[in-house]
Design a protein around this motif. Structure first.
Motif, PDB file in Angstrom:
ATOM      1  N   MET A  24      35.974 -17.050  -5.723  1.00 43.29           N
ATOM      2  CA  MET A  24      35.797 -15.621  -5.997  1.00 43.29           C
ATOM      3  C   MET A  24      37.020 -14.935  -6.600  1.00 43.29           C
ATOM      4  N   PRO A  25      38.235 -15.095  -6.041  1.00 47.56           N
ATOM      5  CA  PRO A  25      39.388 -14.421  -6.654  1.00 47.56           C
ATOM      6  C   PRO A  25      39.682 -14.926  -8.071  1.00 47.56           C
ATOM      7  N   LEU A  26      39.434 -16.201  -8.314  1.00 48.45           N
ATOM      8  CA  LEU A  26      39.669 -16.762  -9.641  1.00 48.45           C
ATOM      9  C   LEU A  26      38.676 -16.213 -10.651  1.00 48.45           C
ATOM     10  N   VAL A  27      37.425 -16.089 -10.250  1.00 45.03           N
ATOM     11  CA  VAL A  27      36.401 -15.497 -11.112  1.00 45.03           C
ATOM     12  C   VAL A  27      36.754 -14.038 -11.403  1.00 45.03           C
ATOM     13  N   ALA A  28      37.151 -13.308 -10.373  1.00 45.90           N
ATOM     14  CA  ALA A  28      37.511 -11.900 -10.546  1.00 45.90           C
ATOM     15  C   ALA A  28      38.670 -11.762 -11.535  1.00 45.90           C
ATOM     16  N   ARG A  29      39.678 -12.629 -11.437  1.00 49.58           N
ATOM     17  CA  ARG A  29      40.811 -12.578 -12.363  1.00 49.58           C
ATOM     18  C   ARG A  29      40.380 -12.866 -13.786  1.00 49.58           C
ATOM     19  N   LEU A  30      39.491 -13.842 -13.962  1.00 47.58           N
ATOM     20  CA  LEU A  30      38.983 -14.145 -15.302  1.00 47.58           C
ATOM     21  C   LEU A  30      38.263 -12.939 -15.904  1.00 47.58           C
TER      22      LEU A  30
END
Length: 71
Positions: A24-30
């Motif tokens: 989730m945090p990686l998707v949000a950053r993308l």
């Protein structure tokens, strides 16, 4: 395919092993966000569920995997 599905696919495809919570945090950053709010977490979780229903992702134990990678 929506931007969120593409981001989820990118994160999961680039990971050796990733749980939904880790992705989730990686998707949000993308997608340009610096942190994940509760509302965003619910939205991303629903999007992960839709990618599973669409046959883009699957679970291998607790980890998300691209459906194409499952042998």
């Amino acid at each position: 395919m929506s931007r969120i599905f593409i981001a989820i696919r990118q994160v999961v495809g680039g990971a050796i092993a990733s749980t939904e919570e880790e992705a989730m945090p990686l998707v949000a950053r993308l997608l340009g966000f610096s942190r994940v709010t509760d509302k965003m977490r619910r939205h991303l979780s629903a999007a992960v569920g839709k990618t599973i229903q669409a046959g883009i992702l699957t679970f291998e134990g607790l980890h998300l995997k691209l459906a194409d990678d499952i042998i």
